[in-house]
Design an enzyme around this catalytic site. Structure first.
Site, PDB file in Angstrom:
ATOM      1  N   CYS B  89     -38.272  32.530  51.229  1.00 24.15           N
ATOM      2  CA  CYS B  89     -37.967  33.954  51.351  1.00 24.15           C
ATOM      3  C   CYS B  89     -39.103  34.750  51.982  1.00 24.15           C
ATOM      4  O   CYS B  89     -38.903  35.883  52.400  1.00 24.15           O
ATOM      5  CB  CYS B  89     -37.608  34.517  49.988  1.00 24.15           C
ATOM      6  SG  CYS B  89     -36.383  33.513  49.136  1.00 24.15           S
ATOM      7  N   ILE B 215     -25.912  37.209  49.421  1.00 28.09           N
ATOM      8  CA  ILE B 215     -26.150  36.224  50.480  1.00 28.09           C
ATOM      9  C   ILE B 215     -25.760  36.873  51.804  1.00 28.09           C
ATOM     10  O   ILE B 215     -24.591  37.178  52.033  1.00 28.09           O
ATOM     11  CB  ILE B 215     -25.361  34.935  50.199  1.00 28.09           C
ATOM     12  CG1 ILE B 215     -25.945  34.263  48.946  1.00 28.09           C
ATOM     13  CG2 ILE B 215     -25.416  33.993  51.400  1.00 28.09           C
ATOM     14  CD1 ILE B 215     -25.233  33.011  48.521  1.00 28.09           C
ATOM     15  N   HIS B 339     -30.399  40.020  51.841  1.00 30.16           N
ATOM     16  CA  HIS B 339     -31.557  39.127  51.858  1.00 30.16           C
ATOM     17  C   HIS B 339     -31.314  37.933  52.780  1.00 30.16           C
ATOM     18  O   HIS B 339     -31.077  36.829  52.311  1.00 30.16           O
ATOM     19  CB  HIS B 339     -31.846  38.678  50.424  1.00 30.16           C
ATOM     20  CG  HIS B 339     -33.074  37.828  50.282  1.00 30.16           C
ATOM     21  ND1 HIS B 339     -34.105  37.829  51.198  1.00 30.16           N
ATOM     22  CD2 HIS B 339     -33.426  36.937  49.316  1.00 30.16           C
ATOM     23  CE1 HIS B 339     -35.043  36.967  50.801  1.00 30.16           C
ATOM     24  NE2 HIS B 339     -34.649  36.414  49.672  1.00 30.16           N
TER      25      HIS B 339
END
Ligand code: ZN
Lengths: 142, 392
Positions: B89, B215, B339
């Site tokens: 991430c 997602i 994200h």
């Protein structure tokens, strides 16, 4: 053309694949074990074939008690990966001074709590590529 | 530690985030185009380097070798730096650090950093399975572990240790969904009330749906330049003042016992503050890694915005919202904006770029002069950047 999935979500556990095969062999017999570094004596979790402290690559196998207490847990209800049904209880369990990440089996219905005693209950997962049984170190309420 | 040369952001662009009907390559085109449009006079062939942050293209787009793919798609011909960063991430911010270091060292003058992720393919069911590649396969993901339960364990611990409440966790979701409603590029734009967050379905106790990031497909790009080139290209460069990165551990069982404390984040922040010559009270606007509500709360504490254990009361008093001590996640954060792993850190930088130039439109933080981004990979790995309207 059929759609083909090339995913094996479980580790390769046989001696053909890993120096840590002994861990899985013992687990299949209901024993929880790990490695002790032959250089500095450090007990590792998870087992390891190289010591990050003293750099030794020699180790011995040590059986653990297989019983411990839940330090932290969460119940995942939804959003689990394909092939893993929920709800699923994920936990960190203290065993013989080690912190072990695991799942708690038969832990639903309010039976899970911090401090709860749990015991090793090896979880059989899909067989390996040549048909050998595979195991993960899961726990269940003692 | 001080850099040999000043480095600044001179341009930024993001594409619409969401479940996108667009290919991996199209997302690159959209963010690249938006970024070039923001820097009149800059052409793709002027860039000497491209760093691409991306995590799962092998499993989603069935594509690797993506830095070269993106360079070709955008017309960039790297002569000094061409690389991909993969650090789950935090991939985007790690890419920015690479570009920064290259320019500071004099190895390049103009580098684009682009983050891209096309997560929602080949199927939604596989998207979640793919996310599990970010945790240790042999000892964690084989049990079905993905990110939500990891952060849920931290949330449980924070609640037990400091009395943090579900309502305080929910307020992160309320704030960030509300902020996202004024960001046309956000995944979600409908806002959320406290009731909606508290009544949304349970994902992993105590984290409910509206306390979790979705997602998301998306891409973002920024251009970094040496001081000299920056002043050629714009009269409002945004300077990189400080940066820090630290790691405590990868597996859950390797992290410090107390999952409510993230010492690696504290160390990364201290390194960045020291280098920037500023402290937490100087930060006007921050983009922090709210992959889950608890992450934003712990970030307040480790970044020094409030004392240890005080994050719950801090958000409840609106001290991290408009008009507060520091406005956190004005674009909606990961929870509201989405994200897209590799794109997230770059999109955070793009937001700070707009904020420090006074170009953030309806979400502008008045007179923002110092901005911070915090990007993490799991609970044990953290990257912090500090940006300023003025050079150090
Ligand atoms: Zn050793």
């Amino acid at each position: 053309m059929t759609y083909w999935r090339a995913v094996d979500p479980f580790p390769l556990q046989s001696a053909d694949h890993t120096k840590l095969a002994e861990f899985y062999a013992r687990l299949g017999q209901g024993r929880l074990s790990t490695t002790r570094c032959a250089g500095c004596g450090r007990l590792a979790w998870p087992p390891r074939a190289f010591c990050g402290d003293c750099c030794a690559d020699r180790f011995e196998w040590v059986d653990l008690s297989g019983e411990g207490a839940i330090q932290a847990f969460t119940v995942q209800e939804t959003g689990l990966p394909a092939g893993f049904p929920g709800p699923r209880v994920f936990a960190i369990v203290a065993v013989d001074g080690l912190r072990i990440f695991t799942v708690i089996l038969n832990g639903e219905a309010g039976r899970v709590a911090v401090g709860q005693r749990v015991r090793l209950r090896p979880l059989r997962v899909a067989d390996g590529p040549t048909g050998e049984p595979r195991w993960l170190p899961a726990f269940a309420p003692a | 530690m001080s850099a040999s040369r000043g480095v600044a952001l001179v341009g930024a662009g993001v594409c619409k985030f969401g479940v996108r009907r667009a290919s991996f390559r199209e997302l690159i085109w959209e963010a690249g185009k938006a970024c070039f449009d923001a820097v009149p006079g800059l052409r793709p062939r002027d860039l000497e380097g491209l760093v691409v942050g991306s995590v799962l293209p092998e499993r989603t787009a069935f594509q690797s070798h993506i830095a070269s793919l993106a360079a070709e798609a955008l017309g960039i011909r790297p002569s000094a730096l061409s690389a991909r960063t993969e650090h789950m991430c935090a991939s985007g911010t790690v890419g920015i650090r690479y570009a920064y270091a290259f320019i500071a060292a004099g190895l390049a003058d103009l580098v684009m950093v682009l983050g891209v992720e096309k997560l929602n393919q080949p199927s939604g069911e596989e998207a979640i399975l793919n996310m599990g590649t970010g945790v240790d396969r042999e000892w964690e993901a084989a049990f079905g572990l993905t990110a939500p339960p990891c952060f849920a364990l931290a949330a449980q611990r924070h609640m037990m240790r400091y009395g943090t409440t579900e309502e305080q966790l929910a307020l992160v979701g309320v704030k960030n969904h509300t902020h996202a409603a004024r960001n046309p590029n956000a995944h979600f734009q409908k806002g959320a009330t406290l009731d909606q967050v508290l009544c949304s379905r349970m994902i992993s106790s105590p984290l409910r749906l509206f306390m979790c990031s979705p997602i998301t497909d998306g891409a973002a790009a920024v251009v970094l330049a040496s001081a000299e080139r920056a002043r050629d290209l714009t009269d409002r460069p945004v300077w990189i003042r400080g940066t820090g990165q630290a790691l405590d551990g990868f597996q859950l069982s390797s992290l410090p016992d107390d999952l409510a404390r993230w010492p690696a984040l504290e160390r990364a922040a201290q390194a960045a503050y020291r280098m920037a010559g500023v402290g937490p009270r100087d930060v006007d606007v921050a983009e922090v890694h709210d992959c889950f509500a608890i992450a934003e709360l712990i970030a307040y504490e480790e970044l020094g915005f409030c004392d240890q254990g005080e994050a719950g009361p801090f958000i409840a008093a609106r001290r991290s919202d408009d008009g507060g001590d520091v406005v956190v996640n004005p674009r909606g954060g990961l929870i509201g904006c989405g994200h897209p792993l590799g794109a997230t850190g770059v999109a955070q930088a793009a937001e700070i770029f707009l904020q420090l130039r006074g170009q953030a439109g309806p979400r502008q933080v008045p007179d923002a002069a110092i901005g911070l981004t915090h990007n993490n990979s799991g609970m044990g790995e953290h990257v912090v950047m500090i940006y300023g309207r003025e050079p150090a």
